[in-house]
Design a protein around this motif. Structure first.
Motif, PDB file in Angstrom:
ATOM      1  N   ASN A  57       1.092  -1.087  -0.098  1.00 46.79           N
ATOM      2  CA  ASN A  57      -0.134   0.098  -0.001  1.00 46.79           C
ATOM      3  C   ASN A  57       0.780   1.179  -0.003  1.00 46.79           C
ATOM      4  OD1 ASN A  57      -2.154  -1.128  -0.088  1.00 46.79           O
ATOM      5  ND2 ASN A  57      -2.456  -1.490   2.282  1.00 46.79           N
ATOM      6  N   GLU A  58       2.027   1.300   0.847  1.00 48.43           N
ATOM      7  CA  GLU A  58       2.895   2.253   0.928  1.00 48.43           C
ATOM      8  C   GLU A  58       3.585   2.688  -0.401  1.00 48.43           C
ATOM      9  OE1 GLU A  58       5.701   1.460   3.911  1.00 48.43           O
ATOM     10  OE2 GLU A  58       4.127   1.671   5.716  1.00 48.43           O
ATOM     11  N   LEU A  59       3.868   1.366  -1.259  1.00 51.35           N
ATOM     12  CA  LEU A  59       4.438   1.614  -2.461  1.00 51.35           C
ATOM     13  C   LEU A  59       3.445   2.148  -3.391  1.00 51.35           C
ATOM     14  CD1 LEU A  59       6.908   0.946  -4.317  1.00 51.35           C
ATOM     15  CD2 LEU A  59       6.099  -1.394  -4.606  1.00 51.35           C
ATOM     16  N   HIS A  60       2.328   1.717  -3.306  1.00 55.26           N
ATOM     17  CA  HIS A  60       1.048   2.133  -4.175  1.00 55.26           C
ATOM     18  C   HIS A  60       0.923   3.560  -4.059  1.00 55.26           C
ATOM     19  CE1 HIS A  60      -2.689   2.218  -6.629  1.00 55.26           C
ATOM     20  NE2 HIS A  60      -3.222   2.760  -5.689  1.00 55.26           N
ATOM     21  N   GLU A  61       0.889   3.972  -2.905  1.00 55.09           N
ATOM     22  CA  GLU A  61       0.924   5.420  -2.350  1.00 55.09           C
ATOM     23  C   GLU A  61       1.952   6.513  -3.026  1.00 55.09           C
ATOM     24  OE1 GLU A  61       0.256   5.949   1.483  1.00 55.09           O
ATOM     25  OE2 GLU A  61      -1.886   4.926   1.691  1.00 55.09           O
ATOM     26  N   SER A  62       3.041   5.717  -2.857  1.00 50.82           N
ATOM     27  CA  SER A  62       4.378   6.285  -3.443  1.00 50.82           C
ATOM     28  C   SER A  62       4.440   6.173  -4.869  1.00 50.82           C
ATOM     29  CB  SER A  62       5.600   5.639  -3.070  1.00 50.82           C
ATOM     30  OG  SER A  62       5.726   5.496  -1.483  1.00 50.82           O
ATOM     31  N   ARG A  63       3.756   5.214  -5.524  1.00 48.64           N
ATOM     32  CA  ARG A  63       3.697   5.321  -7.197  1.00 48.64           C
ATOM     33  C   ARG A  63       2.897   6.383  -7.663  1.00 48.64           C
ATOM     34  NH1 ARG A  63       3.699  -1.187  -8.476  1.00 48.64           N
ATOM     35  NH2 ARG A  63       5.965  -1.536  -8.358  1.00 48.64           N
ATOM     36  N   GLN A  64       1.695   6.594  -6.777  1.00 48.43           N
ATOM     37  CA  GLN A  64       0.598   7.492  -7.342  1.00 48.43           C
ATOM     38  C   GLN A  64       1.362   8.931  -6.714  1.00 48.43           C
ATOM     39  OE1 GLN A  64      -2.183   7.264  -8.661  1.00 48.43           O
ATOM     40  NE2 GLN A  64      -2.787   9.250  -8.433  1.00 48.43           N
TER      41      GLN A  64
END
Length: 562
Positions: free
Chosen positions: A178-185
């Motif tokens: 989730n953190e990675l997804h937020e970072s990618r966003q």
């Protein structure tokens, strides 16, 4: 927070093992806010000894702690008498998949990946305490065997503990995902912002009317060119990008440009080239004013050279034209000065030469009237009177002409002038009106001060007020109004009368020498007074103008810079 004590079997007692004080303090604060009793130690050996004394309900330990690792501490906790039921949560970055195997082998109950959120840590704590007894139930069957990275591993932990550990690992992985997804966003958003900023910058550079170009520092090849640079050089950008100066220009220009670029890259400072010659493929020989700027990268080393060139060819040509005009004007001014001096000499000489015969004529006319008046008839006496009047008028004209010619040579000495006092003094010194003439009413308003030469400005007031009195003397109730005001950077003064006035169609003649709008029979005068006013005012950097209507009066204005 506790650091020592006796055995405590309270389900709310947690032992924190962390050697970084800030992290230990933060975790203790989170747990104590939820009502847990917390003890803290900073190494594995102390944690093992304290666990035997306190019998905590839960141990939360970092992996990289002094004296023994978190994995070894967990292994000894699970193997120790009476401590094996105590759940152990390992706090780790989980950067290596082998850490999961190490956790399974040592009997850890759960993982928490740092940095962690408060809610996630508390959820893992509640889960470990709630399942403490279930995870410790014995299970039949041989040890589980798994292969990982080509090696066989035996896992002796209970299936429940394995499941809990794997679930916590999965939970941690989901958190990281989730953190990675937020970072990618966020990265996509920042990338979109950067692209938008680049598009804006590209549009600005492209439409700037000044030629702009960028070269890479490694080979000094063009990587960006705007349309103004294309027009200046006569080379299309598709033919210039990726090329060096030696590929595009003559040897002399290319060598000079390359040397400039190397100096900028070596010094790391802006280089300003005020003027240099450049041969354009489309415009021929041009003169440029160029600034070259080093562009630095993350390593604080120049990565590019930014060039900004201004075509100053036309500017230099205009400067030359202006310089030639200045030279011509200086020659003309010198000629005018010499002419003025000659004119002054001529005027003085002419005035002297004219005064002598005029004095003789006046003298003989006086003698003729004195000794032979009784022998002349009425017509002869009239002729004699006309001669006397004309002699006096001619004398006044000579005096006015001489004064006017000297105005150009008299230096203007400016001081702060009290216009109210000066105008009032001129009014007080004015001669009494002649017999039969109605005495005018002169109203003086408030006049703003101005920097001027008091002597020269006095002549302006004398001439304007004298004219107003003269041209209003045939009016039944002559009235003269003097007023002033400040408008912008000017002080404006006005003298208004209700006299004879004038036709505005001939207004351009008012301030010219010897030009008069009335005959001598109507009003006497030499035609020099208003020309003197204009000469004085213009020498002060001001301006004069007038308004009037026939038989309805006139108003004369003059303005001085303040």
């Amino acid at each position: 927070m506790a650091f020592a004590g006796q055995a405590d079997t309270s389900p709310r007692h947690i032992l924190v093992v962390e050697n970084i004080a800030a992290q230990a303090q933060m975790l203790s604060h989170i747990l104590e806010e939820e009502g847990y009793q917390v003890s803290v130690v900073d190494n594995g050996q102390s944690a093992l000894e304290m666990s035997a004394r306190l019998r905590p309900s839960l141990i939360i330990s970092g992996v990289a702690i002094p004296e023994m690792s978190g994995y070894e501490l967990c292994r000894q906790i699970k193997a120790g008498p009476g401590l094996s039921p105590v759940p152990v949560i390992l706090v780790t970055s989980l950067s290596d998949p082998n850490e999961v195997l190490l956790g399974l082998q040592c009997g850890a109950d759960s993982f928490v990946i740092k940095p962690y959120e408060r809610s996630h840590m508390l959820a893992r704590v509640e889960h470990a305490l709630s399942n403490r007894d279930v995870a410790h139930l014995p299970e039949e069957g041989p040890p589980a065997e798994i292969f990982f990275h080509g090696e066989r591993h035996q896992i002796t932990a209970s299936r429940t503990r394995i499941l809990n550990l794997l679930m916590s690992t999965y939970d941690a992985a989901m958190q990281r995902n989730n953190e990675l997804h937020e970072s990618r966003q966020q990265l996509r958003e920042r990338t979109a912002e950067v692209l938008e900023a680049n598009r804006f910058l590209d549009s600005m550079i492209e439409h700037i009317p000044t030629p702009v170009y960028i070269k890479d520092a490694a080979q000094l090849r063009y990587v960006r060119i705007n349309s103004a640079q294309e027009q200046l050089t006569g080379i299309l950008r598709e033919d210039a990008l990726g090329k060096s100066d030696h590929d595009l220009f003559g040897l002399e220009d290319a060598d000079r440009f390359t040397a400039q670029d190397h100096r900028v890259l070596a010094s790391g400072i802006i280089e300003d080239i005020p003027e240099e010659r450049f041969f354009s493929h489309s415009k021929g020989m041009r003169l440029l004013h160029t600034r070259k700027v080093p562009v630095f990268g993350e390593a604080a080393e120049p990565t590019h050279v930014l060039g900004i060139s201004e075509d100053i060819t036309q500017k230099k040509e205009l400067e030359k034209v202006i310089a030639d005009l200045h030279s011509a004007l200086k020659v003309r001014a010198d000629d005018l000065e010499a002419t003025n001096k000659s004119l002054e000499s001529f005027t003085s000489a002419a005035s002297h030469d004219l005064r002598s015969p005029l004095s003789v004529i006046g003298g003989y006319a006086g003698l003729l009237e004195k000794h032979y008046a009784d022998r002349l008839d009425e017509k002869g006496l009239h002729y004699l009177s006309v001669i006397g009047k004309r002699v006096k008028s001619m004398a006044r004209l000579i005096d006015d002409l001489l004064s006017f010619s000297r105005l150009s040579l008299q230096e203007v000495q400016k001081t702060g002038v009290d216009m109210n006092g000066l105008a009032a003094q001129v009014v007080a010194d004015m001669p009494v009106s002649g017999p039969g003439a109605q005495k005018p009413v002169i109203q003086l308003g408030l006049l703003p001060p101005a920097p001027a030469d008091p002597g020269l400005l006095r002549q302006v007031w004398v001439n304007l007020l004298s004219n107003a009195v003269k041209y209003s003397r045939h009016t039944a109730s002559p009235l003269i109004e003097v007023s002033g005001r400040v408008e912008g950077a000017e002080a404006i003064y006005s003298v208004r009368d209700n006299g004879a006035g004038f036709d505005m169609a001939h207004c351009d003649k008012l301030f010219q020498v010897f030009e008069r709008l009335h005959t001598d029979q109507e009003f006497e005068g030499t035609g020099v007074g208003l020309a003197t006013v204009r000469r004085v005012v213009t020498r002060h950097g001001g301006r004069v103008w007038a308004e009037g209507k026939v038989d309805q009066g006139a108003v004369f204005h003059f303005a001085l810079p303040v």
